[in-house]
Design a protein around this motif. Sequence first.
Motif, mmCIF file in Angstrom:
data_model
loop_
_atom_site.group_PDB
_atom_site.id
_atom_site.type_symbol
_atom_site.label_atom_id
_atom_site.label_comp_id
_atom_site.label_asym_id
_atom_site.label_seq_id
_atom_site.Cartn_x
_atom_site.Cartn_y
_atom_site.Cartn_z
ATOM 1 N N ASP A 44 0.828 -1.211 0.000
ATOM 2 C CA ASP A 44 0.000 0.000 0.000
ATOM 3 C C ASP A 44 0.860 1.257 0.000
ATOM 4 O OD1 ASP A 44 -2.220 -1.625 0.033
ATOM 5 O OD2 ASP A 44 -2.672 -1.308 2.161
ATOM 6 N N ASP A 48 1.066 4.180 -2.850
ATOM 7 C CA ASP A 48 0.859 5.593 -2.525
ATOM 8 C C ASP A 48 1.975 6.481 -3.076
ATOM 9 O OD1 ASP A 48 -1.493 5.088 -1.175
ATOM 10 O OD2 ASP A 48 -0.542 5.047 0.814
ATOM 11 N N GLN A 64 -10.765 -8.033 4.429
ATOM 12 C CA GLN A 64 -10.947 -6.592 4.604
ATOM 13 C C GLN A 64 -9.645 -5.834 4.290
ATOM 14 O OE1 GLN A 64 -12.299 -5.474 8.489
ATOM 15 N NE2 GLN A 64 -12.740 -3.367 7.885
ATOM 16 N N GLY A 67 -9.133 -5.657 0.623
ATOM 17 C CA GLY A 67 -9.998 -4.676 -0.025
ATOM 18 C C GLY A 67 -9.334 -3.309 -0.117
ATOM 19 N N ARG A 68 -8.603 -2.920 0.911
ATOM 20 C CA ARG A 68 -7.890 -1.641 0.884
ATOM 21 C C ARG A 68 -6.799 -1.655 -0.183
ATOM 22 N NH1 ARG A 68 -8.463 -2.339 6.536
ATOM 23 N NH2 ARG A 68 -6.365 -3.203 6.674
ATOM 24 N N SER A 69 -6.075 -2.757 -0.276
ATOM 25 C CA SER A 69 -5.008 -2.855 -1.275
ATOM 26 C C SER A 69 -5.576 -2.854 -2.688
ATOM 27 C CB SER A 69 -4.184 -4.125 -1.054
ATOM 28 O OG SER A 69 -3.530 -4.079 0.187
ATOM 29 N N LYS A 70 -6.700 -3.537 -2.874
ATOM 30 C CA LYS A 70 -7.320 -3.579 -4.203
ATOM 31 C C LYS A 70 -7.769 -2.188 -4.621
ATOM 32 C CE LYS A 70 -10.788 -5.894 -6.989
ATOM 33 N NZ LYS A 70 -11.872 -6.881 -7.028
ATOM 34 N N ALA A 71 -8.300 -1.420 -3.683
ATOM 35 C CA ALA A 71 -8.760 -0.066 -3.991
ATOM 36 C C ALA A 71 -7.603 0.809 -4.453
ATOM 37 C CB ALA A 71 -9.435 0.548 -2.777
ATOM 38 N N LYS A 72 -6.403 0.522 -3.995
ATOM 39 C CA LYS A 72 -5.227 1.312 -4.380
ATOM 40 C C LYS A 72 -4.598 0.815 -5.681
ATOM 41 C CE LYS A 72 -4.140 2.918 0.200
ATOM 42 N NZ LYS A 72 -3.096 3.227 1.158
ATOM 43 N N GLY A 73 -5.037 -0.330 -6.185
ATOM 44 C CA GLY A 73 -4.551 -0.803 -7.477
ATOM 45 C C GLY A 73 -3.751 -2.084 -7.469
#
Length: 91
Positions: A44, A48, A64, A67-73
């Motif tokens: 992550d 960034d 969960q 999901g945060r990592s997927k949202a970042k690409g």
Amino acid sequence: LEENQNQFITSLEGTAQPLMPDGGLSPCVIKVLGVGGGGTNAVDRMLDSDISSVEFWAINTDAQALGRSKAKGANILTIGASVTRGLGAGG
């Protein structure tokens, strides 16, 4: 001995060629795999900082966190889903 080393280095410098194919694209493929909480956090952070030409993978039992990592690409891989039901294995 030192004279021979200097001759060797000079001869290498004269014949060195970059390892780049036509078009200037690097033949190297860089993949970063982050495993677990610390690894996915590292992925992550790299996402960034806009590192380019790298394929990022986040691997975890915690859906969960993935999901945060997927949202970042990042590409994601859930492991142990049948055992942890996506809730993570940590304490």
